[in-house]
Design an enzyme around this catalytic site. Sequence first.
Site: not given
Ligand code: XIL
Length: 538
Positions: A144, A185, A221, A250, A252
Amino acid sequence: MLAAFLLPATAAEASGPLRTHAQARSKFIGAALATSPLSNETAYRNIAATEFNQITAENAMKWDATEPNPGQFNFSGADAIVNFANQNNQQVHGHTLVWHSQTPGWVQSLGASAMRTAMQNHISQVVGRYASNAAVVSWDVVNEVFEDNGNMRTSFWYNTLGQSYIADAFRAARAADPDARLCINDYNVEGINAKSTAMYNLVSSLRQQGVPVDCVGFQGHLAIQFGFPNDLQQNLQRFAALGVQVRITELDVRMQMPRDSTKDATQATYYRNVVNACLAVSACAGVTIWGFTDKYSWVPDTFPGQGAALIYNESYQQKPSYTAVHDALAGGTTTDPTPPTTPGTPSSSNVTSNSATLTWTASTDSGGSGLAGYNVYREQGTTDTQLGQSTTNSITLTGLTPSTQYQVYVRARDGAGNLSGNSALATFTTTAGPGGGGGCTAVGTVQTQWNNGYVVQPVTVTNGGTSAITGWTVTFTLPAGHTLSGSWNAAVTISGQTVTARNAGHNGNLAPSASTSFGYQVSRPNGNTQTVSGYTCA
Ligand code: XIL
């Protein structure tokens, strides 16, 4: 009706877990795992072991977990994940070495020279610990680093060290494990937009300088209310052309709660689209889902009012999104012979001279391809006409004729094109329009659209009545997240998402059958593909 769509060819394949199908396609299918249910819940552990051939630690490898105090390392959670992966023949993606979040305060307050040293030491210790471990094959080296507009994120890393921290982090990771695949990422980079283009340019320039960036992670996401990034595959492909591996890291797909079968079906389509995009790009290594059960998901804590983003429900039951991932990975073609159930009787509301809203009880689909939407028909003996289509259990019909009785019914359709039986009929009569014998109608045409906006021109306003009118009012609804950025040839007012466009001075007078037009422009979220769907005119 039988129709071809993607499903495994045999029952034996159909029953296989996700990882079997993924492996057959030379891809991984992964999940982010949390250490507490992994050690405490058998159901969680069993699914994690059986369904996935790749895992990512949801939190256990982040800096606040692995080096809470300077030089004091704690690998208990990280080791639990890596040991589980080794026991179950899974690969581990290390997440994440350098991030602005979940990094202890002591790191953030260091001066430049000490911060660079701390970063290099952290990478060397964490990557070094697993360098010869068979399961650990890749790392998110930086996470990020961009703002959504494509600028570098002004994190403490950037503010203290400047952009050079990124190249330094990759070099340190390569030194600690020459064989590991090293990734950058980020989120909101799934479609082609300012942020993903900034990522593309950075990766290209780092590689030209010999910085060891091997892979790009697209977090994924997604949210059903923001639309699917339809250029995902094209975007993955342009990165692949840089010579890097790509992966969805990641995934979802959240929704506004409460969950219902229509939202589930849309969500399943998103999951299927993501898996298919990865399957279509040979440089895409696989897809990691950010968890697997709605019992443990970061979504409800992070996005208030939203949830149900994963492929198992809170009771570890498979959802339509599971079937979508499964069937996309399984890939063979066969048939879904089962149509959706017949929708409930529609009820009409908001009947005007040229529009009406219908709502009905939703159908369900058990044939495997999933509920895709509904067709709405006008009953006219042997020549029924389709009045519209909807992806939800409601529709606003527009362009109706004033003072006319309509008998309508609804049929559901599934992803394979099967149509349900006809619902019972609903009857309504449109009101008389202005001038007694008719009314005005409005029909909009999307003239052009781009990633985050579109122009509708013309919106043609026609006097369908038998006498002249001296003014008109067109109303329409902007989809959620869309905002009006301009309009012409009409006087426009906005209330919430409802836009009211009244004639301008020069185009209010319309003889019977005469038409005029106006136009407008809309901004929408990046990657959202919706446009305005209907108009009423009075
Ligand atoms: C999130 C986790 O899912 C949570 O449990 C934690 O509190 C915060 O981080 N981007 C990322 C992940 O790269 O590491 C994050 O994960 C979600 C967003």
